[in-house]
Write a protein that holds these residues in place. Structure first.
Motif, PDB file in Angstrom:
ATOM      1  N   UNK A 147      65.023 -29.862 -93.100  1.00 51.30           N
ATOM      2  CA  UNK A 147      66.029 -30.413 -92.212  1.00 51.30           C
ATOM      3  C   UNK A 147      66.247 -29.434 -91.065  1.00 51.30           C
ATOM      4  N   UNK A 148      66.186 -29.962 -89.842  1.00 50.82           N
ATOM      5  CA  UNK A 148      66.402 -29.108 -88.683  1.00 50.82           C
ATOM      6  C   UNK A 148      67.850 -29.213 -88.236  1.00 50.82           C
ATOM      7  N   UNK A 149      68.378 -28.092 -87.778  1.00 56.62           N
ATOM      8  CA  UNK A 149      69.730 -28.095 -87.251  1.00 56.62           C
ATOM      9  C   UNK A 149      69.709 -28.681 -85.846  1.00 56.62           C
ATOM     10  N   UNK A 150      70.880 -29.037 -85.357  1.00 55.02           N
ATOM     11  CA  UNK A 150      70.969 -29.555 -83.984  1.00 55.02           C
ATOM     12  C   UNK A 150      70.500 -28.503 -82.980  1.00 55.02           C
ATOM     13  N   UNK A 151      70.790 -27.239 -83.249  1.00 53.08           N
ATOM     14  CA  UNK A 151      70.350 -26.173 -82.349  1.00 53.08           C
ATOM     15  C   UNK A 151      68.829 -26.096 -82.321  1.00 53.08           C
ATOM     16  N   UNK A 152      68.189 -26.201 -83.473  1.00 54.31           N
ATOM     17  CA  UNK A 152      66.728 -26.187 -83.522  1.00 54.31           C
ATOM     18  C   UNK A 152      66.153 -27.405 -82.806  1.00 54.31           C
ATOM     19  N   UNK A 198      77.831 -29.823 -76.580  1.00 53.76           N
ATOM     20  CA  UNK A 198      78.821 -29.814 -77.658  1.00 53.76           C
ATOM     21  C   UNK A 198      78.527 -30.825 -78.752  1.00 53.76           C
ATOM     22  N   UNK A 199      78.560 -30.288 -79.971  1.00 54.65           N
ATOM     23  CA  UNK A 199      78.597 -31.122 -81.167  1.00 54.65           C
ATOM     24  C   UNK A 199      80.007 -30.927 -81.702  1.00 54.65           C
ATOM     25  N   UNK A 250      85.901 -23.702 -62.475  1.00 60.08           N
ATOM     26  CA  UNK A 250      85.528 -24.584 -63.577  1.00 60.08           C
ATOM     27  C   UNK A 250      84.348 -25.493 -63.309  1.00 60.08           C
ATOM     28  N   UNK A 251      84.068 -25.765 -62.037  1.00 60.85           N
ATOM     29  CA  UNK A 251      82.966 -26.676 -61.721  1.00 60.85           C
ATOM     30  C   UNK A 251      81.591 -26.087 -62.015  1.00 60.85           C
ATOM     31  N   UNK A 252      81.512 -24.786 -62.255  1.00 58.31           N
ATOM     32  CA  UNK A 252      80.211 -24.196 -62.592  1.00 58.31           C
ATOM     33  C   UNK A 252      79.820 -24.509 -64.034  1.00 58.31           C
ATOM     34  N   UNK A 253      80.759 -25.031 -64.802  1.00 60.17           N
ATOM     35  CA  UNK A 253      80.517 -25.383 -66.202  1.00 60.17           C
ATOM     36  C   UNK A 253      80.601 -26.892 -66.350  1.00 60.17           C
ATOM     37  N   UNK A 254      79.593 -27.467 -66.996  1.00 65.36           N
ATOM     38  CA  UNK A 254      79.668 -28.888 -67.322  1.00 65.36           C
ATOM     39  C   UNK A 254      79.655 -29.028 -68.832  1.00 65.36           C
ATOM     40  N   UNK A 255      80.646 -29.739 -69.333  1.00 65.69           N
ATOM     41  CA  UNK A 255      80.714 -30.046 -70.758  1.00 65.69           C
ATOM     42  C   UNK A 255      79.917 -31.327 -70.971  1.00 65.69           C
ATOM     43  N   UNK A 256      79.086 -31.326 -71.980  1.00 66.49           N
ATOM     44  CA  UNK A 256      78.260 -32.509 -72.210  1.00 66.49           C
ATOM     45  C   UNK A 256      77.994 -32.653 -73.706  1.00 66.49           C
ATOM     46  N   UNK A 257      78.100 -33.865 -74.176  1.00 63.89           N
ATOM     47  CA  UNK A 257      77.855 -34.115 -75.590  1.00 63.89           C
ATOM     48  C   UNK A 257      76.356 -34.035 -75.875  1.00 63.89           C
ATOM     49  N   UNK A 258      76.044 -33.593 -77.066  1.00 61.26           N
ATOM     50  CA  UNK A 258      74.664 -33.318 -77.483  1.00 61.26           C
ATOM     51  C   UNK A 258      73.708 -34.481 -77.192  1.00 61.26           C
ATOM     52  N   UNK A 272      68.113 -20.002 -63.543  1.00 64.08           N
ATOM     53  CA  UNK A 272      69.412 -20.160 -62.885  1.00 64.08           C
ATOM     54  C   UNK A 272      70.395 -21.092 -63.591  1.00 64.08           C
ATOM     55  N   UNK A 273      69.965 -21.766 -64.643  1.00 61.64           N
ATOM     56  CA  UNK A 273      70.839 -22.712 -65.336  1.00 61.64           C
ATOM     57  C   UNK A 273      70.963 -22.297 -66.800  1.00 61.64           C
ATOM     58  N   UNK A 274      72.186 -22.020 -67.211  1.00 59.56           N
ATOM     59  CA  UNK A 274      72.466 -21.607 -68.583  1.00 59.56           C
ATOM     60  C   UNK A 274      72.775 -22.844 -69.424  1.00 59.56           C
ATOM     61  N   UNK A 275      72.219 -22.867 -70.630  1.00 60.01           N
ATOM     62  CA  UNK A 275      72.546 -23.918 -71.594  1.00 60.01           C
ATOM     63  C   UNK A 275      73.014 -23.222 -72.862  1.00 60.01           C
ATOM     64  N   UNK A 276      74.257 -23.507 -73.231  1.00 62.99           N
ATOM     65  CA  UNK A 276      74.839 -22.971 -74.456  1.00 62.99           C
ATOM     66  C   UNK A 276      75.141 -24.135 -75.386  1.00 62.99           C
ATOM     67  N   UNK A 277      74.960 -23.911 -76.653  1.00 66.45           N
ATOM     68  CA  UNK A 277      75.218 -24.902 -77.690  1.00 66.45           C
ATOM     69  C   UNK A 277      76.479 -24.491 -78.433  1.00 66.45           C
ATOM     70  N   UNK A 278      77.369 -25.429 -78.663  1.00 66.89           N
ATOM     71  CA  UNK A 278      78.607 -25.113 -79.374  1.00 66.89           C
ATOM     72  C   UNK A 278      78.936 -26.215 -80.361  1.00 66.89           C
ATOM     73  N   UNK A 279      79.116 -25.821 -81.602  1.00 64.61           N
ATOM     74  CA  UNK A 279      79.582 -26.762 -82.621  1.00 64.61           C
ATOM     75  C   UNK A 279      81.030 -26.411 -82.905  1.00 64.61           C
TER      76      UNK A 279
END
Length: 143
Positions: free
Chosen positions: A2-7, A93-94, A118-126, A45-52
């Motif tokens: 089983x793979x995690x969402x991050x994987x 985001x998960x 705040x506009x430099x950050x976009x919140x987005x669902x997985x 130039x574009x950061x992607x962070x994963x957050x559960x």
């Protein structure tokens, strides 16, 4: 296996963006002077962070979730603002609480009301984010 969402996210980014993706990259220091590594850096130039978000059982799930989310937003917006090479960051985001308050906060980018940068950050669902990558709509073209 089983793979995690991050994987799964990492595999999708690598499959669709290839060499444009780097993982676990130092991009600056946070508000407390600690090293901040981007989970994924796209096109340098574009950061992607994963957050559960996992709410505590002792507090209101929606309140804790938004507080935890704001902490990550503030830290990430600080890093992006301090690094002239970085254009934008996506916080993928998960959320496990399912609260309407949290969903509204994410969907309507409520953090922008409280942070000058705040506009430099976009919140987005997985699911929405991975669909953008697979359909070739990520990263968005600069105007």
């Amino acid at each position: 296996m089983t793979r995690t969402n991050k994987q799964l996210l990492e595999q999708i980014l690598k499959d669709y963006l290839g060499e444009r993706v780097r993982a676990n990259v130092f991009v600056g220091t946070d508000l407390f002077g600690e090293a901040y590594n981007a989970q994924f850096l796209i096109d340098q130039s574009v950061v992607v962070q994963y957050l559960r978000i996992r709410p505590s059982k002792s507090l209101s799930p929606s309140v804790l979730s938004v507080k935890e989310l704001m902490h990550h937003i503030v830290m990430l917006s600080s890093v992006v603002s301090q690094n002239p090479v970085l254009d934008k960051a996506y916080l993928v985001i998960i959320e496990s609480s399912g609260s309407e308050h949290l969903k509204d906060f994410i969907r309507n980018q409520r953090h922008v009301e409280h942070l000058t940068n705040g506009k430099v950050i976009e919140l987005i669902e997985f699911t929405r984010f991975t669909n953008m990558v697979v359909s070739g709509k990520f990263p968005p073209k600069s105007s």
